[in-house]
Design an enzyme around this catalytic site. Sequence first.
Site, mmCIF file in Angstrom:
data_model
loop_
_atom_site.group_PDB
_atom_site.id
_atom_site.type_symbol
_atom_site.label_atom_id
_atom_site.label_comp_id
_atom_site.label_asym_id
_atom_site.label_seq_id
_atom_site.Cartn_x
_atom_site.Cartn_y
_atom_site.Cartn_z
ATOM 1 N N ASP A 60 0.849 -1.193 0.000
ATOM 2 C CA ASP A 60 0.000 0.000 0.000
ATOM 3 C C ASP A 60 0.884 1.242 0.000
ATOM 4 O OD1 ASP A 60 0.814 -0.208 2.652
ATOM 5 O OD2 ASP A 60 -1.149 0.172 3.513
ATOM 6 N N TYR A 62 2.887 4.810 0.713
ATOM 7 C CA TYR A 62 3.503 5.434 1.891
ATOM 8 C C TYR A 62 2.453 6.299 2.579
ATOM 9 C CZ TYR A 62 7.917 4.175 -0.447
ATOM 10 O OH TYR A 62 8.944 3.506 -1.060
ATOM 11 N N PHE A 73 6.492 2.099 -4.320
ATOM 12 C CA PHE A 73 7.872 2.303 -3.862
ATOM 13 C C PHE A 73 8.437 3.691 -4.168
ATOM 14 C CE2 PHE A 73 7.597 -2.372 -4.294
ATOM 15 C CZ PHE A 73 7.900 -2.725 -2.989
ATOM 16 N N HIS A 181 10.922 -9.434 0.491
ATOM 17 C CA HIS A 181 10.590 -8.017 0.375
ATOM 18 C C HIS A 181 11.847 -7.178 0.630
ATOM 19 C CE1 HIS A 181 8.628 -4.146 1.203
ATOM 20 N NE2 HIS A 181 7.600 -4.634 0.527
#
Length: 218
Positions: A60, A62, A73, A181
């Site tokens: 999701d 920031y 990202f 991740h």
Amino acid sequence: MEWSDFLASEMAKPYLQALMAKLDTEAALGKIIYPPKSEIFNAFTLCPLSQIKVVILGQDPYHNAGQAHGLSFSVPKGVKAPPSLVNILKEIQADLQLPMPNHANLNQWAQQGVLLLNACLTVEAHQAGSHQKWGWEQFTDAVIQYLSDNCSGVVFMLWGNFAKQKKHLISHQHLVLEAAHPSPFSAYQGFFGCRHFSKANTFLQANQKPIIDWALHD
């Protein structure tokens, strides 16, 4: 082939209409939502469907001020790169021997055909995961399924268990690259050294597609 038909079709469905209405209600109550409404679908605006080469799936947006702008990202120029993005840039540096960039805005990737897609496209300020199970997951599953069915030779980068759960939506004609991740909590458990960026370009080249310039130019 462009996004307009797909997006119009999804927008006509009750689940997405209800989701957008809920966002309007939350905003009317004074809640701060990221990214700004005009940038929620930025990933699709910047990355033409006809040029899709790579999909990078985030979770999701920031949730701090000034960071989210509709690309997974990525942050706008002038904003400090969050830790996961720093680790992505470190892996690119190691994989492709590229210098660390002076900014962390990934628009240049999107414009080359990299769909920077979050599973949830919105979040309440300072409340990580606050818009999960609102319907965004259904929307992004539909995006992945549509790309799998209607495009050829796409590279899907699935980082972390959340992203890996989408693997069943992707047909075998595409390349699925899986890793831990890039978060500081897991980057040393298989993200660093994954070499996804060079592997993606090797696959694109083999499929007679232009490779991605992963360098972020000023």
